[in-house]
Design an enzyme around this catalytic site. Structure first.
Site, PDB file in Angstrom:
ATOM      1  N   ILE A 686      18.865  64.237 -40.623  1.00 31.44           N
ATOM      2  CA  ILE A 686      19.866  65.413 -39.020  1.00 31.44           C
ATOM      3  C   ILE A 686      20.103  64.628 -38.437  1.00 31.44           C
ATOM      4  O   ILE A 686      21.532  64.360 -37.574  1.00 31.44           O
ATOM      5  CB  ILE A 686      19.615  66.698 -39.290  1.00 31.44           C
ATOM      6  CG1 ILE A 686      18.564  66.654 -38.068  1.00 31.44           C
ATOM      7  CG2 ILE A 686      19.028  67.648 -40.684  1.00 31.44           C
ATOM      8  CD1 ILE A 686      18.063  68.190 -37.811  1.00 31.44           C
ATOM      9  N   GLY A 687      19.815  62.938 -38.246  1.00 34.13           N
ATOM     10  CA  GLY A 687      20.574  62.456 -37.314  1.00 34.13           C
ATOM     11  C   GLY A 687      19.649  60.705 -36.852  1.00 34.13           C
ATOM     12  O   GLY A 687      18.661  61.132 -37.483  1.00 34.13           O
ATOM     13  N   ALA A 690      19.111  54.840 -31.804  1.00 28.72           N
ATOM     14  CA  ALA A 690      18.747  53.594 -31.300  1.00 28.72           C
ATOM     15  C   ALA A 690      17.215  53.864 -31.246  1.00 28.72           C
ATOM     16  O   ALA A 690      15.490  52.492 -31.686  1.00 28.72           O
ATOM     17  CB  ALA A 690      18.419  52.970 -30.517  1.00 28.72           C
ATOM     18  N   SER A 691      16.054  54.674 -31.130  1.00 30.86           N
ATOM     19  CA  SER A 691      15.031  55.404 -31.101  1.00 30.86           C
ATOM     20  C   SER A 691      14.458  55.321 -32.497  1.00 30.86           C
ATOM     21  O   SER A 691      13.138  55.064 -32.657  1.00 30.86           O
ATOM     22  CB  SER A 691      15.039  56.113 -30.169  1.00 30.86           C
ATOM     23  OG  SER A 691      14.846  56.797 -30.432  1.00 30.86           O
ATOM     24  N   ASP A 816      20.163  61.983 -17.378  1.00 29.82           N
ATOM     25  CA  ASP A 816      20.461  61.525 -18.626  1.00 29.82           C
ATOM     26  C   ASP A 816      21.229  63.235 -19.112  1.00 29.82           C
ATOM     27  O   ASP A 816      21.398  62.969 -20.257  1.00 29.82           O
ATOM     28  CB  ASP A 816      19.619  61.034 -20.363  1.00 29.82           C
ATOM     29  CG  ASP A 816      20.470  60.511 -21.186  1.00 29.82           C
ATOM     30  OD1 ASP A 816      21.920  60.797 -20.467  1.00 29.82           O
ATOM     31  OD2 ASP A 816      20.236  60.504 -22.538  1.00 29.82           O
TER      32      ASP A 816
END
Length: 993
Positions: A686-687, A690-691, A816
């Site tokens: 679902i997503g 970069a990690s 963040d």
């Protein structure tokens, strides 16, 4: 000789201080506190005494320090215990600072202290049990901190205490009965604490010196004890927002000194007790939002009341005639009961009535002509009754009126000429009556009028040209009347107009040609009139219009091509005399009903221009050929896709060796790691970032979880999100686990468990059905986020961040904060997520921690963080301020339309140059403008360039609660209560605020 001269030389070179010992203590205190505003700059160690220093007061004769008052000085740090070394100190006030940590037990050494005010700070931990050891203490205010736990048993031993205020803390356990032992108390305020459910201790009736008793929102249950009737000196009793039930005890009528009684928002039953006439000093009675019933006692209305609020109960019968004799009555709110009969015809004659709300009852008869006799009436709300007769001519002279709601009654006759032009009225609702006559030209004087609701009456005649002078008009609903003639030409001058609904009238003539001034118009409904001529091409330039209904008229000519540029939710041009070719975009089946009943209109739709059937058949042949070609291509692509997917699947299976996984859980689990691993295939992604990737996993019990799969190695730099450069994924994993594994808060995303193996690691979270705020807000689904939903999201996220900053020990800085890291559950409740770069703040609470690299995302990074690499809570507050601006504007934090600016600079520049209307998201309903502007100001405060000017996160929560008080009454206390008939939308019946 040289040795002999050294002391003399030293005395000449090194200055000596003549400051008193008390001054030296205060110098040590100065150095122990953070003082960013230099409030203590004049605490000079070269002075003889500290008596001239800011906040210091000395005895005139002996020059010893008596008082320290450093209120609102923006000081930070732990409580300065050295103050207790001042032997004659009687007064300490550190109100509204950032005093943190816990309150030391050695505070009991301040033997001479009489007044201690530490309210509105950041103190945590338990209340010191040694405070009652201060023998002279008469005033103790710890309001607005984070004290937790129970009230110590020792608090029953205070010897001289007169004021005890512990409002807005985190105190639990039940309300303790031993507080009834503090016989000297004059004021007891424990409001807004999460106490365990429990009754009001009857022992409080022993506090016979008590003048103020506030127990608002203390989780109280059970009945009000009869013993409170013994508090014969009580002037203010507030037991609101609890779950008290049973009757109001008759003993409360013995409170002969009481001025104010507030019992609203409980579950009290029965009627008001007899004998209320004994309360001769009573000025305010608020027992609204209970289950009270029966008649309103006549003896209550014989009192010299100033405010009477009994709304949302089940009172029945008639309004006592004697209420009109109250000489000081300025507020009367009785809405949502079952009261009937006529109003006293002299109501308002003897009292300065300002607010009257009788909505949703069964009142009948005429409206008293004396309501504004004293010229003070501001709000007159009487919707949903059976009032009849004419609107009194005297109300047309009531210049003080601001809100008028007389809709849904049986009023008839013409509206007084002066009533149309009252200069301060911003809401005038007369809908659903039997009123007749024209709209008077005097409406030109209604300079403040924003909302005009006159639908479903018998108004006739033409709309006067003077309507174009009402520059602030935002909504005009006049449908279902007998209005005739052409629309006045200068109606296009109404630049604030957002809604114009005049359907079901007898309007004629042509539509106005120059419509470019209607820049905020989002609903235009002129259906079922006798309008003629062409549809102006300028209508296609109304960029925010989403509702257009011109059906049932005599409009002719072609459909303007420019209408294709609009994003319309409702579009109806049916039953007119339109002709010509249909614009290509509208030649679709979904638009067919929008054009029916226009015989001359041609398009490739059933029911429109049937003579074109042959051309359509040729088109079908070409369409079939294209379909066959496309099907062949899809087949080839499908085979290739299946081959690569199969290879990926085999590779993934080889990578996941179930026997090498280790599970660490943080909650009681109903699943195993094997059930998670079995579902990590590409169909469930679902997503991704970069990690790694995020999967949705549906468990065997039907529940869903979100799984973040992190691969070893360094994170690549992201073009859209400037993650911490060089951040090793293992560090992010550890940060996420260390942070979320310990946190328990309703607005922080829940980490169920983590799974680790040699090559990758998994984090298993609760699943958020509505995804992230950023994805939803900046997509085609943003229409789901109306203002109440956006406000709720902002408040939820603020609560979560406030918990991290103020309730975690040590505090946690997220680093963040952004809309993509705020996740939304099925009810759009917000959770703060993604703690991969979170850091713990220095436990000392002083200063900011320096980081080696920048963490955060473009557009959200605080200015000082970007160039100093120093992180503290103020950095998160800046980022959250950007999220608030996103919610208000609907724009991305960084967008090409801003040029070199980011969202913060764009908002500031646009506000200065164009005004607030060009900043607020046009998708938001204009009726929320006032609240949206308040929240916008909070966002600007949070994004102040100077960190010192940004409020704490806990203060942000309070500011948001205050901003939402008017629309969400449960948030506020005394000032927060509003009628549910506060106008909120343009529907016929309004909506509950």
């Amino acid at each position: 000789m040289l040795l002999f001269l050294l002391p003399l030389i030293s005395s000449l070179v090194l200055p000596t201080s003549s400051l008193t010992q008390e001054g030296l203590y205060l110098q040590h205190i100065k150095h122990s506190l953070d003082d960013p505003d230099s409030a203590l700059s004049d605490w000079n160690d070269q002075d003889d005494t500290p008596c001239s220093w800011t906040g210091v007061t000395c005895d005139n004769a002996s020059h010893v320090v008596r008082s320290i008052d450093l209120s609102s000085a923006n000081l930070a740090g732990p409580f300065p215990s050295l103050l207790c070394r001042l032997p004659n100190l009687t007064f300490i006030s550190l109100y509204n600072n950032s005093i943190n940590s816990t309150l030391p037990a050695d505070l009991s050494t301040c033997h001479t202290l009489q007044h201690l005010d530490l309210s509105q700070n950041l103190l945590t931990g338990a209340l010191p049990a040694t405070l009652p050891d201060l023998p002279n203490l008469t005033y103790l205010d710890l309001t607005g901190n984070n004290f937790s736990g129970e009230i110590p048993d020792s608090f029953g031993r205070f010897q001289k205490l007169e004021v005890l205020s512990l409002v807005y803390n985190l105190l639990d356990s039940a309300l303790p009965p031993f507080l009834g032992n503090i016989s000297t108390l004059k004021m007891l305020n424990l409001s807004y604490n999460p106490f365990f459910p429990g009754p009001i201790p009857p022992e409080l009736g022993n506090l016979t010196n008590l003048q103020v008793l506030w127990l608002t929102a203390c989780n109280l249950v059970g009945e009000i004890p009869h013993s409170l009737g013994r508090l014969n000196k009580l002037t203010d009793l507030d037991l609101a927002i609890n779950d008290l039930h049973g009757p109001i005890p008759a003993s409360l009528t013995d409170l002969t000194s009481v001025v104010q009684i507030e019992l609203y928002n409980n579950s009290l039953t029965g009627g008001l007790p007899p004998g209320m006439s004994k309360l001769t000093k009573l000025r305010l009675l608020d027992a609204s939002m209970n289950r009270l019933s029966g008649p309103i006692p006549d003896d209550l209305c014989q009192l010299e009341l100033e405010s009477l609020n009994l709304y949302q109960n089940s009172f029945e019968g008639t309004l006592p005639v004697s209420i009109a004799d109250s000489p000081n009555l300025y507020e009367l709110r009785l809405f949502q009961n079952k009261l009937s009969g006529e109003l006293p015809q002299n109501l308002g004659k003897n009292s300065p009535l300002k607010w009257i709300d009788l909505s949703d009852n069964q009142f009948s008869g005429s409206i008293p002509a004396t309501l504004c006799e004293k010229g003070a009436m501001e709000e007159m709300l009487m919707i949903n009754n059976a009032f009849s007769g004419e609107i009194p001519a005297s109300l047309g002279e009531c210049q003080s009126l601001t809100r008028v709601r007389l809709g849904h009654n049986r009023l008839s006759g013409e509206v007084p000429v002066g009533f149309w032009g009252l200069p301060h009225v911003y809401l005038l609702e007369l809908a659903d009556n039997q009123l007749s006559g024209p709209i008077a030209k005097t409406i030109a004087g209604a300079a403040n009028l924003s909302v005009l609701l006159i639908a479903k009456n018998k108004f006739s005649g033409s709309i006067p040209e003077e309507i174009g002078w009402v520059e602030n008009l935002m909504e005009f609903l006049g449908n279902d009347n007998k209005l005739s003639g052409a629309l006045p030409e200068n109606i296009v001058n109404l630049r604030q107009l957002g809604m114009l609904d005049l359907h079901n009238n007898e309007l004629s003539g042509e539509l106005p040609r120059e419509t470019q001034s209607w820049v905020k118009l989002n609903q235009l409904n002129l259906a079922n009139n006798q309008l003629s001529g062409k549809i102006p091409s300028g209508v296609g330039n109304l960029s925010v219009l989403n509702y257009l209904d011109l059906s049932g008229n005599r409009l002719s000519g072609q459909v303007p091509v420019g209408l294709q540029n609009m994003k319309l939710n409702v579009f109806n041009l049916s039953n007119n005399h339109l002709s010509g070719e249909l614009p290509p975009l509208f030649a679709k089946e979904i638009y067919r009903n929008s054009f029916l009943g226009n015989p001359g209109l041609c398009g490739d739709l059933d029911g429109l221009c049937e003579s074109r059937a042959e051309a359509k058949s040729q088109g079908y042949i070409w369409l079939l050929r294209c379909i066959f070609i496309l099907a062949g291509l899809v087949f080839v692509v499908g085979v290739v896709w299946f081959y690569f997917k199969y290879k990926t699947f085999k590779k993934a299976n080889r990578a996941i060796d179930k026997s090498k996984w280790t599970l660490m859980s943080f909650h009681k689990l109903g699943f195993s790691e094997y059930e998670i691993l079995d579902c990590l295939d590409e169909d469930n992604v679902i997503g991704s970032g970069a990690s790694g990737k995020v999967y949705k996993v549906v468990l065997s019990n039907g529940e869903a979880v979100a799984v973040k799969k992190l691969w070893r190695g360094k994170v690549k730099e992201c073009e859209s999100d400037d993650v911490e450069k060089g951040w090793v994924q293992d560090d992010g994993f550890e940060a996420e686990v260390d942070t979320l594994g310990k946190i328990r808060h309703k607005n922080i995303v829940k980490l169920w468990c983590c799974c680790t193996a040699r090559d990758c690691k998994l984090l298993v979270y609760e699943y958020m059905p509505n995804g992230s705020l950023g994805d939803l807000l900046h997509s085609s689904k943003s229409g789901l986020l109306d203002w109440p939903t956006r406000f709720k999201i902002a408040l939820d996220a603020a609560d979560g961040l406030s918990y991290l900053h103020h309730d975690c020990v040590p505090a946690i800085v997220h680093r963040d904060v952004k809309s993509n890291n705020i996740l939304l559950d099925g009810d759009f409740g917000a959770r703060v997520a993604d703690f991969g770069v979170a850091k713990v703040v220095d436990a000392s609470g002083k200063g900011a921690k320096s980081m080696s690299v920048i963490a955060g995302s473009c557009g959200y990074i605080a200015p000082e963080y970007a160039y100093t690499l120093r992180v503290n809570e103020k950095s998160d507050i800046y980022s959250f301020g950007v999220v608030i601006l996103e919610l208000v504007t609907g724009k991305l934090p960084v967008d090409p339309e801003f040029g070199e600016k980011d969202l913060v600079k764009w908002v500031c520049t646009t506000l200065d140059q164009k005004g607030v209307d060009h900043v607020i998201d046009p998708k938001l309903d204009s009726c929320y403008k006032e609240e949206v502007c308040k929240v916008l100001n909070i966002g600007l405060l949070c994004t102040s360039p100077l960190p010192i000017n940004r409020p704490s996160m806990r203060r942000v929560v309070k500011l948001l609660q205050e901003a939402g008080t008017e629309k969400h009454p449960q948030i506020g206390k005394k000032e927060g209560k509003l009628s549910p008939y506060y106008y909120e939308d343009a529907s016929e019946h309004g909506s509950v605020a």
